[in-house]
Write a protein that holds these residues in place. Sequence first.
Motif, PDB file in Angstrom:
ATOM      1  N   GLU A  53      64.722  71.744  31.487  1.00  0.00           N
ATOM      2  CA  GLU A  53      65.326  72.002  30.182  1.00  0.00           C
ATOM      3  C   GLU A  53      65.380  70.718  29.364  1.00  0.00           C
ATOM      4  O   GLU A  53      65.587  69.632  29.921  1.00  0.00           O
ATOM      5  N   ALA A  54      65.218  70.841  28.070  1.00  0.00           N
ATOM      6  CA  ALA A  54      65.440  69.708  27.177  1.00  0.00           C
ATOM      7  C   ALA A  54      66.924  69.358  27.207  1.00  0.00           C
ATOM      8  O   ALA A  54      67.774  70.231  27.020  1.00  0.00           O
ATOM      9  N   GLN A  55      67.218  68.105  27.473  1.00  0.00           N
ATOM     10  CA  GLN A  55      68.618  67.692  27.530  1.00  0.00           C
ATOM     11  C   GLN A  55      68.722  66.173  27.509  1.00  0.00           C
ATOM     12  O   GLN A  55      67.732  65.465  27.732  1.00  0.00           O
ATOM     13  N   GLU A  56      69.899  65.679  27.231  1.00  0.00           N
ATOM     14  CA  GLU A  56      70.166  64.244  27.326  1.00  0.00           C
ATOM     15  C   GLU A  56      71.577  64.047  27.849  1.00  0.00           C
ATOM     16  O   GLU A  56      72.429  64.936  27.761  1.00  0.00           O
TER      17      GLU A  56
ATOM     18  N   PRO B 235      62.941  65.346  25.992  1.00  0.00           N
ATOM     19  CA  PRO B 235      62.734  66.105  24.750  1.00  0.00           C
ATOM     20  C   PRO B 235      62.218  67.522  25.013  1.00  0.00           C
ATOM     21  O   PRO B 235      61.664  67.815  26.076  1.00  0.00           O
ATOM     22  N   GLU B 236      62.366  68.369  24.007  1.00  0.00           N
ATOM     23  CA  GLU B 236      61.921  69.762  24.094  1.00  0.00           C
ATOM     24  C   GLU B 236      60.435  69.848  24.416  1.00  0.00           C
ATOM     25  O   GLU B 236      60.005  70.640  25.273  1.00  0.00           O
ATOM     26  N   GLU B 237      59.615  69.054  23.735  1.00  0.00           N
ATOM     27  CA  GLU B 237      58.164  69.106  23.932  1.00  0.00           C
ATOM     28  C   GLU B 237      57.788  68.747  25.370  1.00  0.00           C
ATOM     29  O   GLU B 237      56.908  69.376  25.974  1.00  0.00           O
ATOM     30  N   THR B 238      58.458  67.751  25.928  1.00  0.00           N
ATOM     31  CA  THR B 238      58.157  67.331  27.298  1.00  0.00           C
ATOM     32  C   THR B 238      58.567  68.406  28.291  1.00  0.00           C
ATOM     33  O   THR B 238      57.818  68.714  29.235  1.00  0.00           O
ATOM     34  N   ALA B 239      59.755  68.981  28.120  1.00  0.00           N
ATOM     35  CA  ALA B 239      60.199  70.050  29.016  1.00  0.00           C
ATOM     36  C   ALA B 239      59.202  71.200  29.005  1.00  0.00           C
ATOM     37  O   ALA B 239      58.829  71.733  30.063  1.00  0.00           O
ATOM     38  N   ALA B 240      58.732  71.581  27.812  1.00  0.00           N
ATOM     39  CA  ALA B 240      57.772  72.691  27.699  1.00  0.00           C
ATOM     40  C   ALA B 240      56.456  72.341  28.393  1.00  0.00           C
ATOM     41  O   ALA B 240      55.860  73.195  29.083  1.00  0.00           O
TER      42      ALA B 240
ATOM     43  N   ASN C 122      56.861  72.543  32.271  1.00  0.00           N
ATOM     44  CA  ASN C 122      56.915  73.927  32.737  1.00  0.00           C
ATOM     45  C   ASN C 122      55.550  74.608  32.623  1.00  0.00           C
ATOM     46  O   ASN C 122      55.132  75.346  33.525  1.00  0.00           O
TER      47      ASN C 122
ATOM     48  N   CYS D 270      66.977  61.037  28.305  1.00  0.00           N
ATOM     49  CA  CYS D 270      66.704  62.102  27.336  1.00  0.00           C
ATOM     50  C   CYS D 270      65.364  62.742  27.693  1.00  0.00           C
ATOM     51  O   CYS D 270      64.354  62.037  27.815  1.00  0.00           O
TER      52      CYS D 270
END
Length: 345
Positions: free
Chosen positions: A269-272, A230-235, A238, A228
């Motif tokens: 991208e945020a994904q799991e 998370p959104e915060e990590t992907a941001a 980048n 997984c």
Amino acid sequence: MMSAVRSFQVPANLNAHTPAEFRGVQRDHVRLMALDTVSGDCFHNHFHHLAAYLRKGDLLVLNNSRTLPAMLKGKSGKQTIEIRLSRKISDNEWEALIVGGVVTVGEKITLLGELTATITGIGMEAPLVILSFSKSGLALYENIYRYGEPLHYEYIETPWPLEMYQTVYASVPGSVEMPSAGRAFTWKLLKQLKQKGVNIAFIQLHAGLSYYGNNRWPNPSKHVEDYCVPEETAALVNQTKENGGRVIAVGTTVVRALETAVNHTGKVEAQEGRTRLYIQKGYPLKAVDGLITGFHEPEASHLDLLTAFIDKHLLLKAYRAALADGYLWHEFGDMNLILPMEEKR
């Protein structure tokens, strides 16, 4: 499958069979070999001096998967059976390795706590099987935690408690082996890094079995693991790349998760989901610039992943230097930072 980098042997005395804390050393005082990916130069230090190699604006990404006591003991007829869990499939099904007996599909294994496990099929690759447990969800996890033991291999001489197989920041149960690259971190060190301006982010990748016994290792192209991002990590990944910072993965599990999450534009991208990504020499790393990891056995596919960061001849030269200098191997051992260090030099 054998690693492409295997021209060395680890002597028995360099197998770390005792956690640092039981050797009279703090977690973050294990040794650190920093390796420049461009020149192959090695710098010898201790892990609590990690900040010397990182810069303001760099991003450390850690795997906060928590280790399960994934070894269960049971009976099948008159046979004593050892189950080594490998990967969760559903609320009551796991891929697993059976040790200590001959078992077939349809066979039922009786475990402690009024739990049974039935072999319902063959796993993703031999010798793994699929087990269907008589309990599911939280009830199954409760049984695993109450009666299971941490997985350990032949070089571990003492059955250490589960906490010795956890990173300090582990929070999401699911790994059957400790994501050991993060073991040397302490909250004190993480605070020090943040004060320097190094950012911290987390992913989860639930590590499966890395060794099947009897000189058998997983086929890396069939080794499926749940992850997984998370959104915060992907941001943060980048943003770090856009700002010219370096993304440093703490462990090969983090590399695998982040690179799996890269989209067609090169962004994370945020994904799991489940990844079977196999990274080796020539793989174009898009998300990760550097790596903190332990020292790996010559047969481990982890070494193939390292050659995506550094020429295999430079890596082998560094490993031989580590052997000559007495660095310790495996999850309780010393650490290796692999990073472009042109400014350090």
